[in-house]
Design an enzyme around this catalytic site. Structure first.
Site, PDB file in Angstrom:
ATOM      1  N   ASP A 143       0.787  -1.239   0.000  1.00  0.00           N
ATOM      2  CA  ASP A 143       0.000   0.000   0.000  1.00  0.00           C
ATOM      3  C   ASP A 143       0.818   1.288   0.000  1.00  0.00           C
ATOM      4  O   ASP A 143       0.281   2.344   0.285  1.00  0.00           O
ATOM      5  CB  ASP A 143      -0.942  -0.010   1.212  1.00  0.00           C
ATOM      6  CG  ASP A 143      -2.114   0.949   1.038  1.00  0.00           C
ATOM      7  OD1 ASP A 143      -2.489   1.213  -0.117  1.00  0.00           O
ATOM      8  OD2 ASP A 143      -2.634   1.454   2.048  1.00  0.00           O
ATOM      9  N   CYS A 200     -26.513  -8.900  -6.287  1.00  0.00           N
ATOM     10  CA  CYS A 200     -26.443  -8.131  -5.036  1.00  0.00           C
ATOM     11  C   CYS A 200     -25.908  -6.724  -5.300  1.00  0.00           C
ATOM     12  O   CYS A 200     -24.958  -6.533  -6.062  1.00  0.00           O
ATOM     13  CB  CYS A 200     -25.545  -8.849  -4.032  1.00  0.00           C
ATOM     14  SG  CYS A 200     -25.335  -7.980  -2.462  1.00  0.00           S
TER      15      CYS A 200
END
Length: 357
Positions: A143, A200
């Site tokens: 990250d 969904c």
């Protein structure tokens, strides 16, 4: 996941041994992808940037060539080992939704800084790999570099990018910290994970600021995580009410994912256990923090990187949304803060609190 065939005479393949060692180090997901450029992934990234959905995260654009593919960052790379570490919470991320005088901090930021925890384990796995394969070169990332961890994780088979654009795992839901090891080794890639979102749209519908213009597309400029962490100036006034009492990040689109029912808290690293003082902090106490107090409270936490001013700005927006008259005093004390963004947030909060019926 790695499902490479075993070697001759029943000996486990290198890919299987990597996965086994990764599990020993606390990674619950491990897969392998090619380091070559994927034209579809590169095109999606360019489209996202072209639409300005990265907001003020200019580094996403300035290092586009490095983000397009692992080989764009390191030409010698041949394979990527994609890894996931669980931080599945023991408590309900929505528990404080209606508790106005308390603040909500994203689950991932309530424990130790994941950058430090994950990188330490990545380095241990990389050292083991080099010992196993002398001459191999490796680079580890978590990250802090131009690495597209989520699409690489999907390519490596450890999950898929859901409609909220985060990686989803069948076994661990949305609660994964991702890391990657680039290597010069030619490893057998796994099959990319199939999208299992179906019809969904829970993650899209729950977003308080309508940050998803379409499934699988995120406009960071409206995302609460971006607004409370990356965005440095005043938050646009039309979005402030949507922040609610979230002062660092947002878990809503992750927390509603039905796949989380398979996530086991037992799989989470002990390092990610929440610090008690960060589970349900009182806004009045956070608003009183000066720079020294902020640094002391958030030592070893990822929250420390946004600094006191941006953090208090967020707390003031939460105070303004609280409807709690007891917070008028703490907000008044910040109305003349040396930081103009903090002062603006304090005045906005005061207007909201004093004009509420």
């Amino acid at each position: 996941m790695v499902n490479a065939p075993s070697g001759i005479s029943g000996e486990a393949s290198l890919e299987d041994r990597i996965a086994r060692k990764a599990r020993e180090l606390g990674f619950v997901a491990c897969g392998i992808a090619s380091a070559a450029e994927d034209p579809v992934r590169a095109e999606r990234l360019e489209q996202w940037l072209g639409e300005g959905h990265h907001g003020s995260m200019e580094w996403m654009e300035t290092r586009l060539a490095h983000r397009r593919s692992p080989q764009g960052l390191w030409a010698a790379a041949r394979s990527v080992i994609a890894l996931g570490m669980s931080y599945a919470p023991a408590h309900d991320p929505f528990a404080l939704e209606e508790v106005g005088d308390h603040a909500r901090i994203s689950v991932y930021a309530q424990g130790k800084d994941y950058h430090d925890v994950v990188k330490k384990r990545l380095k241990a796995l990389a050292r083991w790999l080099v010992a196993e394969q002398p001459g191999a070169q490796v680079k580890v990332f978590v990250d802090t570099a131009p690495v597209m961890e989520k699409p690489l994780g999907e390519a490596a088979g450890i999950g898929w990018q859901g409609k909220h654009t985060n990686l989803v795992s069948r076994e661990h839901g949305s609660w994964l910290f991702l890391g990657a090891i680039y290597t010069t080794l030619d490893l057998a890639p796994a099959e990319p994970h199939r999208d299992s979102c179906g019809s969904c749209r829970a993650c899209l519908d729950v977003c308080p600021t309508d940050a998803f213009p379409a499934p699988y597309r995120l406009d960071a400029r409206r995302c609460i995580s971006y607004l409370t962490i990356e965005h440095k100036g005043p938050v646009p006034e039309d979005l402030r009410a949507g922040l609610g009492n979230r002062i660092y990040g947002c878990d809503d689109c992750l927390a509603v994912c039905p796949w989380n029912k398979f996530a086991s808290r037992a799989a989470a690293m002990q390092d990610f256990l929440p610090r008690p003082e960060l589970v349900a902090p009182r806004l009045a106490e956070l608003l009183a923090l000066d720079d020294a107090g902020f640094r002391a409270l958030f030592s070893g936490s990822p929250i420390k990187r946004i600094g006191r001013d941006r953090f208090v700005r967020n707390c003031l927006y939460a105070a303004g949304n609280s409807g709690d008259a007891a917070l008028v005093g703490p907000c008044e004390a910040l109305a003349d803060d040396p930081d103009p963004v903090v002062a603006d947030a304090a005045r906005w909060a005061l207007e909201r609190l004093t004009s509420a019926p």
